[in-house]
Scaffold this active site. Structure first.
Site, PDB file in Angstrom:
ATOM      1  N   GLN A 136     -44.105 -27.209 -35.571  1.00 11.95           N
ATOM      2  CA  GLN A 136     -42.692 -26.889 -35.390  1.00 11.95           C
ATOM      3  C   GLN A 136     -42.203 -27.513 -34.083  1.00 11.95           C
ATOM      4  OE1 GLN A 136     -41.963 -22.662 -35.595  1.00 11.95           O
ATOM      5  NE2 GLN A 136     -40.108 -22.853 -34.405  1.00 11.95           N
ATOM      6  N   GLY A 137     -41.294 -28.467 -34.165  1.00 15.60           N
ATOM      7  CA  GLY A 137     -40.774 -29.161 -32.977  1.00 15.60           C
ATOM      8  C   GLY A 137     -39.381 -28.665 -32.646  1.00 15.60           C
ATOM      9  N   SER A 139     -38.723 -26.157 -29.562  1.00 16.61           N
ATOM     10  CA  SER A 139     -38.514 -25.904 -28.127  1.00 16.61           C
ATOM     11  C   SER A 139     -38.570 -27.184 -27.307  1.00 16.61           C
ATOM     12  CB  SER A 139     -39.598 -24.970 -27.603  1.00 16.61           C
ATOM     13  OG  SER A 139     -39.642 -23.804 -28.364  1.00 16.61           O
ATOM     14  N   SER A 171     -47.209 -25.862 -31.282  1.00 17.59           N
ATOM     15  CA  SER A 171     -48.555 -25.368 -31.636  1.00 17.59           C
ATOM     16  C   SER A 171     -49.190 -26.244 -32.710  1.00 17.59           C
ATOM     17  CB  SER A 171     -48.478 -23.936 -32.159  1.00 17.59           C
ATOM     18  OG  SER A 171     -47.941 -23.095 -31.188  1.00 17.59           O
ATOM     19  N   GLU A 254     -40.973 -16.938 -39.343  1.00 17.71           N
ATOM     20  CA  GLU A 254     -41.847 -16.678 -38.194  1.00 17.71           C
ATOM     21  C   GLU A 254     -41.785 -15.204 -37.805  1.00 17.71           C
ATOM     22  OE1 GLU A 254     -42.891 -19.158 -34.243  1.00 17.71           O
ATOM     23  OE2 GLU A 254     -40.824 -19.178 -34.861  1.00 17.71           O
ATOM     24  N   GLU A 381     -37.309 -10.008 -25.448  1.00 20.24           N
ATOM     25  CA  GLU A 381     -35.944  -9.707 -24.971  1.00 20.24           C
ATOM     26  C   GLU A 381     -34.906 -10.229 -25.970  1.00 20.24           C
ATOM     27  OE1 GLU A 381     -38.301 -11.195 -23.230  1.00 20.24           O
ATOM     28  OE2 GLU A 381     -38.710  -9.865 -21.543  1.00 20.24           O
TER      29      GLU A 381
HETATM   30  C1  LIG Z   1     -48.233 -19.684 -27.518  1.00 19.94           C
HETATM   31  C2  LIG Z   1     -46.915 -20.328 -27.775  1.00 19.94           C
HETATM   32  C3  LIG Z   1     -46.745 -21.102 -28.894  1.00 19.94           C
HETATM   33  C4  LIG Z   1     -45.511 -21.730 -29.128  1.00 19.94           C
HETATM   34  N1  LIG Z   1     -45.391 -22.513 -30.233  1.00 19.94           N
HETATM   35  C5  LIG Z   1     -44.231 -23.181 -30.426  1.00 19.94           C
HETATM   36  C6  LIG Z   1     -44.117 -24.107 -31.502  1.00 19.94           C
HETATM   37  O1  LIG Z   1     -45.049 -24.308 -32.290  1.00 19.94           O
HETATM   38  N2  LIG Z   1     -42.970 -24.790 -31.633  1.00 19.94           N
HETATM   39  C7  LIG Z   1     -41.895 -24.597 -30.794  1.00 19.94           C
HETATM   40  O2  LIG Z   1     -40.881 -25.230 -30.995  1.00 19.94           O
HETATM   41  N3  LIG Z   1     -41.981 -23.732 -29.754  1.00 19.94           N
HETATM   42  C8  LIG Z   1     -43.124 -23.031 -29.552  1.00 19.94           C
HETATM   43  N4  LIG Z   1     -43.235 -22.171 -28.492  1.00 19.94           N
HETATM   44  C9  LIG Z   1     -42.113 -22.043 -27.568  1.00 19.94           C
HETATM   45  C10 LIG Z   1     -41.399 -20.718 -27.635  1.00 19.94           C
HETATM   46  O3  LIG Z   1     -40.581 -20.626 -28.775  1.00 19.94           O
HETATM   47  C11 LIG Z   1     -40.605 -20.554 -26.325  1.00 19.94           C
HETATM   48  O4  LIG Z   1     -41.574 -20.449 -25.285  1.00 19.94           O
HETATM   49  C12 LIG Z   1     -39.738 -19.320 -26.357  1.00 19.94           C
HETATM   50  O5  LIG Z   1     -38.641 -19.519 -27.214  1.00 19.94           O
HETATM   51  C13 LIG Z   1     -39.226 -18.959 -24.949  1.00 19.94           C
HETATM   52  O6  LIG Z   1     -38.627 -20.058 -24.346  1.00 19.94           O
HETATM   53  P1  LIG Z   1     -39.023 -20.534 -22.864  1.00 19.94           P
HETATM   54  O7  LIG Z   1     -40.494 -20.646 -22.771  1.00 19.94           O
HETATM   55  O8  LIG Z   1     -38.205 -21.738 -22.546  1.00 19.94           O
HETATM   56  O9  LIG Z   1     -38.602 -19.318 -21.919  1.00 19.94           O
HETATM   57  P2  LIG Z   1     -37.140 -18.976 -21.412  1.00 19.94           P
HETATM   58  O10 LIG Z   1     -36.174 -19.146 -22.519  1.00 19.94           O
HETATM   59  O11 LIG Z   1     -36.904 -19.714 -20.154  1.00 19.94           O
HETATM   60  O12 LIG Z   1     -37.275 -17.437 -21.129  1.00 19.94           O
HETATM   61  C14 LIG Z   1     -37.942 -16.928 -19.969  1.00 19.94           C
HETATM   62  C15 LIG Z   1     -37.792 -15.410 -19.970  1.00 19.94           C
HETATM   63  O13 LIG Z   1     -36.386 -15.064 -19.870  1.00 19.94           O
HETATM   64  C16 LIG Z   1     -36.009 -14.231 -20.945  1.00 19.94           C
HETATM   65  N5  LIG Z   1     -34.644 -14.562 -21.394  1.00 19.94           N
HETATM   66  C17 LIG Z   1     -34.158 -15.804 -21.627  1.00 19.94           C
HETATM   67  N6  LIG Z   1     -32.887 -15.736 -22.076  1.00 19.94           N
HETATM   68  C18 LIG Z   1     -32.590 -14.412 -22.148  1.00 19.94           C
HETATM   69  C19 LIG Z   1     -31.430 -13.673 -22.550  1.00 19.94           C
HETATM   70  N7  LIG Z   1     -30.340 -14.306 -22.996  1.00 19.94           N
HETATM   71  N8  LIG Z   1     -31.485 -12.320 -22.482  1.00 19.94           N
HETATM   72  C20 LIG Z   1     -32.589 -11.671 -22.046  1.00 19.94           C
HETATM   73  N9  LIG Z   1     -33.713 -12.322 -21.637  1.00 19.94           N
HETATM   74  C21 LIG Z   1     -33.714 -13.658 -21.700  1.00 19.94           C
HETATM   75  C22 LIG Z   1     -37.006 -14.525 -22.057  1.00 19.94           C
HETATM   76  O14 LIG Z   1     -37.116 -13.449 -22.959  1.00 19.94           O
HETATM   77  C23 LIG Z   1     -38.290 -14.748 -21.268  1.00 19.94           C
HETATM   78  O15 LIG Z   1     -38.888 -13.522 -20.946  1.00 19.94           O
HETATM   79  C24 LIG Z   1     -44.443 -21.539 -28.226  1.00 19.94           C
HETATM   80  C25 LIG Z   1     -44.613 -20.740 -27.092  1.00 19.94           C
HETATM   81  C26 LIG Z   1     -45.835 -20.143 -26.856  1.00 19.94           C
HETATM   82  C27 LIG Z   1     -46.007 -19.283 -25.631  1.00 19.94           C
END
Ligand SMILES: Cc1cc2nc3c(=O)[nH]c(=O)nc-3n(C[C@H](O)[C@H](O)[C@H](O)COP(=O)(O)OP(=O)(O)OC[C@H]3O[C@@H](n4cnc5c(N)ncnc54)[C@H](O)[C@@H]3O)c2cc1C
Length: 401
Positions: A136-137, A139, A171, A254, A381
């Site tokens: 899944q591409g 993020s 992933s 998901e 969240e």
């Molecule tokens: C193990 C793992 C596997 C993954 N696999 C994939 C994958 O296969 N494909 C893919 O595309 N992505 C994948 N991801 C990415 C994942 O979807 C993102 O990490 C996730 O959406 C959070 O985004 P971020 O890491 O940029 O954190 P941020 O968006 O920067 O968030 C940081 C923190 O702030 C909080 N926050 C942010 N905005 C708000 C809001 N509006 N209100 C309240 N709290 C908020 C979040 O809840 C979090 O606690 C994976 C992530 C992990 C950890």
């Protein structure tokens, strides 16, 4: 309740056909689950892991157990009750988990079924059954929770789109044959309106995958760089600029349907591991275990309801978020408790078999890995916001567009 009397109690409440099905799955598990898979997968290198995953998927597929949630015409068609029985038995017999096929059989399949053309379904659904691996591409470095801010672009050029940008946390990216890709096709439109959804062949020139080492030392997730990658227009899924709507099918899978199996894994395998390693004579420990058992029963009920409501067309938009939030936080509490009561061995014997989930019994690693569920697919969240806004009808977040 002993395992035997639990079985009798379970069977007494099932129809004859379901009891028969349970016996059939049980027999199959005894005959087909490699008894030594935990040993052979502990310390397995990438090649051994991939080969084992493919072989296990093929085994399940030949029995008709790989995609029970797909429509019958594509090789699935099991009732919810049958799926529950299947997952209960696989968990009770400690079957390996399908790690590499996960995105293909859940995210890619639901997206194709909801928004794909007949040609796209014919091309990919049988290939997924033959072992095609998907990633899944979605993020990006500046687009996680706020996914609609993604900056990867796809510019129309004749019969193709030329994609440029970077994806993050993908992933299984290094093993993937195909990618579910979101890219911006209209930079001038409001951010959710200018995104399109593509099926990207990972062997296309200009695709570069770089694994990222995670907290437990694995490199399961990856960065994907796209440099002038040409994607045929026929690989657009849904209409141009309608990718945000299509992506909801992927995210729904998901957060929702995948949970049926995970609940059973947690309920059977996780709880059993916990009981085996816990000092149950201690009243505080017994109390915590009873609490987990109650929560697991609640989780199972929730999962069944979501799947049934989906089938009946009566699902509420927040249902999948409720299940994902509850499952992921329960997994975290259980693995945390496992690490707490596992004593020194839990902290020093840091070996987890590949092809297992985060209820493997290697509690410290399980606990670290359990964050895999509270972050991706919308962090906790974000799930709470969805439940508040779409489930309870609370006012929308001011920043949401
Ligand atoms: C193990 C793992 C596997 C993954 N696999 C994939 C994958 O296969 N494909 C893919 O595309 N992505 C994948 N991801 C990415 C994942 O979807 C993102 O990490 C996730 O959406 C959070 O985004 P971020 O890491 O940029 O954190 P941020 O968006 O920067 O968030 C940081 C923190 O702030 C909080 N926050 C942010 N905005 C708000 C809001 N509006 N209100 C309240 N709290 C908020 C979040 O809840 C979090 O606690 C994976 C992530 C992990 C950890």
């Amino acid at each position: 309740m002993s395992a035997e009397s639990e079985d009798m109690h379970q069977e007494a409440s099932e129809s004859r056909a379901l009891v028969q099905f349970r016996h059939q799955v049980r027999q199959w598990c005894v005959e087909h689950i490699p008894p030594d898979w935990r040993e052979t997968q502990t310390g397995a290198d990438d090649e051994q892991f991939v080969a084992f995953q493919k072989q296990w998927f093929a085994e399940l597929h030949s029995a008709g157990y790989a995609v029970p949630h797909w429509p019958a015409e594509w090789g699935g068609g099991m009732s919810v009750a049958e799926q529950v029985v299947l997952y209960q038995e696989l968990a009770a017999h400690d079957a390996p988990r399908l790690v590499l096929a996960f995105v293909g059989i859940h995210h890619a399949a639901s997206t194709l079924l909801v928004a794909g053309t007949e040609e796209q379904r014919q091309r990919h659904l049988p290939a997924i059954l033959d072992g095609e691996i998907w990633v899944q591409g979605f993020s990006e470095p500046e687009a996680g929770s706020d996914l609609a801010s993604l900056r990867t672009t796809a510019r129309k050029d004749g019969d193709a789109y030329i994609a440029n940008g970077q994806k993050l946390w993908a992933s299984g990216g290094k093993h993937a044959d195909w990618c579910l890709l979101l890219a911006r096709t209209d930079p001038d439109a409001p951010k959710r309106k200018g995104i399109s959804y593509f099926l990207l062949d990972m062997t296309t020139s200009g695709v570069e995958v770089r694994p990222i080492r995670n907290a437990i030392g694995d490199s399961h997730f990856c960065e994907i760089f796209l440099n002038d990658v040409s994607i045929p227009a026929a690989n657009l899924i849904g209409a141009e600029n309608d990718g945000w709507r299509v992506a909801q099918a992927t995210l729904g899978a998901e957060r929702g349907m995948t949970m049926l199996e995970l609940a059973e894994r947690l309920g059977n395998a996780g709880f059993r591991w916990l009981v085996q390693s816990a000092p149950v004579d201690d009243p505080i420990v017994a109390d915590r275990l009873a609490q987990f058992e109650t929560e697991i029963t609640g989780l199972r009920g929730l999962c069944r309801k979501v799947v049934e409501d989906n089938e009946n067309g009566t699902a509420s938009p927040a249902d999948a978020s409720i299940v994902k939030l509850f499952y992921s936080e329960l997994l975290q509490r259980m693995t945390d408790f496992g690490a707490e009561i596992g004593g020194l061995p839990a902290h020093t014997e840091l070996a987890k078999p590949a092809s297992s989930g985060w209820e493997s019994g290697a509690w410290v690693l399980d606990f670290i890995g359990s964050w895999e569920w509270t972050i991706p697919g919308g962090a906790s969240e974000i799930q709470r916001t969805i439940i508040g806004e779409r489930g309870l009808g609370l006012p929308r977040e001011p920043s949401a567009v």
